[in-house]
Design an enzyme around this catalytic site. Structure first.
Site, PDB file in Angstrom:
ATOM      1  N   ASP A  65      -1.249  -5.012   5.919  1.00 16.82           N
ATOM      2  CA  ASP A  65       0.027  -4.300   5.947  1.00 16.82           C
ATOM      3  C   ASP A  65       0.575  -4.164   7.362  1.00 16.82           C
ATOM      4  O   ASP A  65       1.781  -4.039   7.550  1.00 16.82           O
ATOM      5  CB  ASP A  65      -0.142  -2.907   5.317  1.00 16.82           C
ATOM      6  CG  ASP A  65      -0.214  -2.993   3.797  1.00 16.82           C
ATOM      7  OD1 ASP A  65       0.450  -3.887   3.242  1.00 16.82           O
ATOM      8  OD2 ASP A  65      -0.928  -2.192   3.177  1.00 16.82           O
TER       9      ASP A  65
ATOM     10  N   LYS B 202       4.351  -0.015  -8.068  1.00 16.83           N
ATOM     11  CA  LYS B 202       4.374  -1.299  -7.350  1.00 16.83           C
ATOM     12  C   LYS B 202       5.017  -2.386  -8.211  1.00 16.83           C
ATOM     13  O   LYS B 202       5.777  -3.210  -7.723  1.00 16.83           O
ATOM     14  CB  LYS B 202       2.950  -1.723  -6.968  1.00 16.83           C
ATOM     15  CG  LYS B 202       2.433  -0.964  -5.758  1.00 16.83           C
ATOM     16  CD  LYS B 202       1.016  -1.336  -5.378  1.00 16.83           C
ATOM     17  CE  LYS B 202       0.525  -0.348  -4.324  1.00 16.83           C
ATOM     18  NZ  LYS B 202      -0.894  -0.466  -4.022  1.00 16.83           N
TER      19      LYS B 202
ATOM     20  N   LYS C 180      -8.838 -11.461  27.198  1.00 16.78           N
ATOM     21  CA  LYS C 180      -9.715 -10.463  26.560  1.00 16.78           C
ATOM     22  C   LYS C 180      -9.507  -9.091  27.212  1.00 16.78           C
ATOM     23  O   LYS C 180      -9.554  -8.968  28.429  1.00 16.78           O
ATOM     24  CB  LYS C 180     -11.168 -10.914  26.712  1.00 16.78           C
ATOM     25  CG  LYS C 180     -12.127 -10.040  25.949  1.00 16.78           C
ATOM     26  CD  LYS C 180     -13.558 -10.476  26.171  1.00 16.78           C
ATOM     27  CE  LYS C 180     -14.483  -9.369  25.682  1.00 16.78           C
ATOM     28  NZ  LYS C 180     -15.804  -9.453  26.264  1.00 16.78           N
TER      29      LYS C 180
ATOM     30  N   ASN D 214      -9.545  -6.658   6.679  1.00 19.35           N
ATOM     31  CA  ASN D 214     -10.019  -5.773   5.614  1.00 19.35           C
ATOM     32  C   ASN D 214     -11.204  -6.414   4.893  1.00 19.35           C
ATOM     33  O   ASN D 214     -11.613  -7.519   5.244  1.00 19.35           O
ATOM     34  CB  ASN D 214      -8.885  -5.440   4.641  1.00 19.35           C
ATOM     35  CG  ASN D 214      -8.313  -6.697   4.020  1.00 19.35           C
ATOM     36  OD1 ASN D 214      -9.010  -7.454   3.367  1.00 19.35           O
ATOM     37  ND2 ASN D 214      -7.024  -6.944   4.248  1.00 19.35           N
TER      38      ASN D 214
ATOM     39  N   PHE E 277      -1.570  -7.650  -7.450  1.00 20.08           N
ATOM     40  CA  PHE E 277      -2.772  -6.836  -7.596  1.00 20.08           C
ATOM     41  C   PHE E 277      -2.502  -5.490  -6.948  1.00 20.08           C
ATOM     42  O   PHE E 277      -1.682  -5.390  -6.037  1.00 20.08           O
ATOM     43  CB  PHE E 277      -3.965  -7.503  -6.896  1.00 20.08           C
ATOM     44  CG  PHE E 277      -4.650  -8.507  -7.778  1.00 20.08           C
ATOM     45  CD1 PHE E 277      -4.058  -9.733  -8.034  1.00 20.08           C
ATOM     46  CD2 PHE E 277      -5.876  -8.222  -8.365  1.00 20.08           C
ATOM     47  CE1 PHE E 277      -4.662 -10.660  -8.865  1.00 20.08           C
ATOM     48  CE2 PHE E 277      -6.504  -9.144  -9.196  1.00 20.08           C
ATOM     49  CZ  PHE E 277      -5.897 -10.361  -9.442  1.00 20.08           C
TER      50      PHE E 277
HETATM   51  N1  CTP Z   1       1.287  -7.626  -0.847  1.00 20.90           N
HETATM   52  C1  CTP Z   1       2.115  -8.526  -0.216  1.00 20.90           C
HETATM   53  N2  CTP Z   1       2.504  -8.315   1.080  1.00 20.90           N
HETATM   54  C2  CTP Z   1       2.105  -7.224   1.749  1.00 20.90           C
HETATM   55  C3  CTP Z   1       1.246  -6.287   1.117  1.00 20.90           C
HETATM   56  C4  CTP Z   1       0.841  -6.522  -0.192  1.00 20.90           C
HETATM   57  O1  CTP Z   1       2.503  -9.519  -0.834  1.00 20.90           O
HETATM   58  N3  CTP Z   1       2.476  -7.066   3.007  1.00 20.90           N
HETATM   59  C5  CTP Z   1       0.877  -7.857  -2.248  1.00 20.90           C
HETATM   60  C6  CTP Z   1      -0.624  -7.952  -2.481  1.00 20.90           C
HETATM   61  O2  CTP Z   1      -1.072  -9.282  -2.408  1.00 20.90           O
HETATM   62  C7  CTP Z   1      -0.787  -7.371  -3.873  1.00 20.90           C
HETATM   63  C8  CTP Z   1       0.360  -6.390  -3.996  1.00 20.90           C
HETATM   64  O3  CTP Z   1       1.307  -6.753  -2.983  1.00 20.90           O
HETATM   65  O4  CTP Z   1      -0.627  -8.356  -4.866  1.00 20.90           O
HETATM   66  C9  CTP Z   1      -0.013  -4.951  -3.787  1.00 20.90           C
HETATM   67  O5  CTP Z   1      -0.800  -4.813  -2.625  1.00 20.90           O
HETATM   68  P1  CTP Z   1      -1.381  -3.413  -2.163  1.00 20.90           P
HETATM   69  O6  CTP Z   1      -2.020  -3.558  -0.826  1.00 20.90           O
HETATM   70  O7  CTP Z   1      -2.157  -2.787  -3.275  1.00 20.90           O
HETATM   71  O8  CTP Z   1      -0.076  -2.570  -2.050  1.00 20.90           O
HETATM   72  P2  CTP Z   1       0.935  -2.294  -0.902  1.00 20.90           P
HETATM   73  O9  CTP Z   1       2.266  -2.743  -1.385  1.00 20.90           O
HETATM   74  O10 CTP Z   1       0.470  -2.840   0.403  1.00 20.90           O
HETATM   75  O11 CTP Z   1       0.924  -0.712  -0.898  1.00 20.90           O
HETATM   76  P3  CTP Z   1      -0.179   0.304  -0.307  1.00 20.90           P
HETATM   77  O12 CTP Z   1      -1.029  -0.466   0.650  1.00 20.90           O
HETATM   78  O13 CTP Z   1       0.655   1.347   0.317  1.00 20.90           O
HETATM   79  O14 CTP Z   1      -0.951   0.809  -1.495  1.00 20.90           O
END
Ligand code: CTP
Length: 401
Positions: free
Chosen positions: A280, A338, A290, A211, A324
């Site tokens: 995620d 969250k 490859k 990302n 965050f």
């Molecule tokens: N986070 C985490 N582990 C994951 C995904 C996210 O610890 N697998 C943490 C991030 O570091 C951040 C918080 O959870 O502090 C929220 O991350 P975000 O990507 O905004 O939320 P998600 O829980 O992944 O939800 P979504 O992507 O559906 O908005």
């Protein structure tokens, strides 16, 4: 005006650039803020502004020459170095930065700097092409690595006729940075575990999904924490950033590696700040060779990664947990959800669609929500400033416990 603190001494090194006139204003602001100011001018600086100007404004003799017996007996270069609570060089030319990086001490400024134990803040100002020169950039990286602080030049019209990055920041902003660096060590009891940057989830030996996270927010938090006396462990995904001097850096690539490192460090920390943009999903299958190009559509199947923060929220163990939330819609509602679901103490939400907010820039627009439900919308600010706001909030939560 800061009145409830002991009078601090700022030693200000002024080097030869057109921005010297702004250093004059900086001296005025420092004096107004109750600093004792001692100015050292290089030979080049004296071509732009006279020592008398600085002497009049600071109320102290200006030091210029290491071999001047009168100056040496009145001020003394080691005494000057020892007297500094902060050492500032503004404006700093490419030349002085090169000399410092090379360990050269051939004039009064570089000699005194070599002898100081005070934090050093350097404000480079020069032509944009000089600023972008790879040798200068290498020197900046080297100095950052050994713990020097920098305030970045701003963009705009340069005296040489070019437009671009190279202007000395406004004196008010340099003063704010000086005040920030001199903050009291109010986090000396904290051991912060901070995550930063993106993850990379490999598809084959040459490809991955990732990302747009730059890691800047997490690194700013690490710098701010260290500056305020905390011990900092920084678990970082791949970034192009220089790790802050003094942080214990644990480099990781995938979300699984990040999870392992975080779980291992969790027991010994007092608070976790998950600024990383954790992946995620990861590809279900990894091809060890490859993958070849084909003519039919390629389907990539992904499986979810574990939610690291949620796992920490389930344990908690008396630690403060800060997350965050990068959102594109329904900011407050999503952030609160969250916070609740991950059992956090605080969440820093930002709408990544807004100009000046989110992933790659140096600024952010955030809303801080804590577990009491209170939320505070902050204006546009640098990630360094936001880092301090987050840490202020962390301390406030601690004191309410
Ligand atoms: N986070 C985490 N582990 C994951 C995904 C996210 O610890 N697998 C943490 C991030 O570091 C951040 C918080 O959870 O502090 C929220 O991350 P975000 O990507 O905004 O939320 P998600 O829980 O992944 O939800 P979504 O992507 O559906 O908005």
């Amino acid at each position: 005006m800061v009145s409830d603190r002991k009078k601090l001494t700022a030693v200000l090194g002024v080097t030869g650039g057109i921005a010297c006139y702004k250093a004059v204003e900086l001296v005025r602001l420092l004096v107004k803020d109750d600093f004792t100011v001692r100015v050292i001018m290089t030979h080049g600086a004296r071509e732009f502004v006279t020592p008398l100007t600085f002497q009049t404004l600071s109320g102290n003799p200006v030091a210029t020459d290491p071999f001047d017996l009168t100056q040496e007996s009145e001020i003394g270069h080691i005494n000057l170095a020892d007297s500094a609570d902060i050492f500032v060089i503004a404006p700093a030319t490419a030349n002085v930065i090169g000399k410092i990086a090379a360990g050269i001490a051939d004039d009064l400024l570089t000699t005194v700097l070599m002898a100081t134990k005070a934090p050093v803040l350097i404000a480079p100002a020069m032509n944009i092409h000089m600023y972008e020169n790879p040798i200068l950039q290498e020197n900046l990286r080297k100095l950052r690595r050994v713990g020097y602080y920098f305030i970045e030049p701003t963009e705009g019209f340069l005296a040489c006729g070019y437009e671009g990055k190279g202007r000395l920041p406004e004196p008010e902003n340099i003063l704010a940075e000086i005040q920030r660096l001199l903050r009291k060590k109010d986090l000396a009891d904290e051991r912060l575990l901070i995550t930063a940057g993106p993850n990379r989830e490999p598809i084959d030996p040459v490809r991955y999904i990732s990302n747009r996270s730059s890691g800047k927010m997490g690194y700013a938090l690490a710098r701010a924490g260290l500056n305020r006396g905390a011990a900092v462990t920084l678990v970082s995904g791949p970034t192009a950033l220089e790790p802050p001097a003094g942080a214990r850096l644990i480099p990781v690539t995938t979300a699984a590696e990040m999870r392992r490192a975080v779980l291992e460090e969790f027991p010994s920390c007092t608070a976790v700040i998950m600024a990383a943009a954790v992946s995620d999903y990861r590809p279900i299958e990894y091809s060890s060779t490859k993958m070849k190009r084909g003519k039919t559509p390629l389907e990539l199947r992904l499986e979810p990664n574990p939610d690291i923060l949620k796992e920490l929220g389930a344990k908690k163990d008396g630690k403060l947990l800060i997350g965050f939330a990068a959102e594109t819609d329904d900011l407050a509602a999503n952030a609160k959800k969250k916070l609740r679901e991950k059992n956090l103490d605080m969440i820093v939400a930002n709408d990544v669609t807004q100009e000046g907010s989110g992933f790659d820039g140096d600024t952010n627009i955030a809303t801080i929500v804590d577990r009491s439900g209170a939320s505070r919308a902050l204006p546009l600010m640098t990630k360094d400033e936001l880092a301090d706001q987050i840490l202020d909030h962390l301390l406030a939560l601690k004191s309410r416990r």
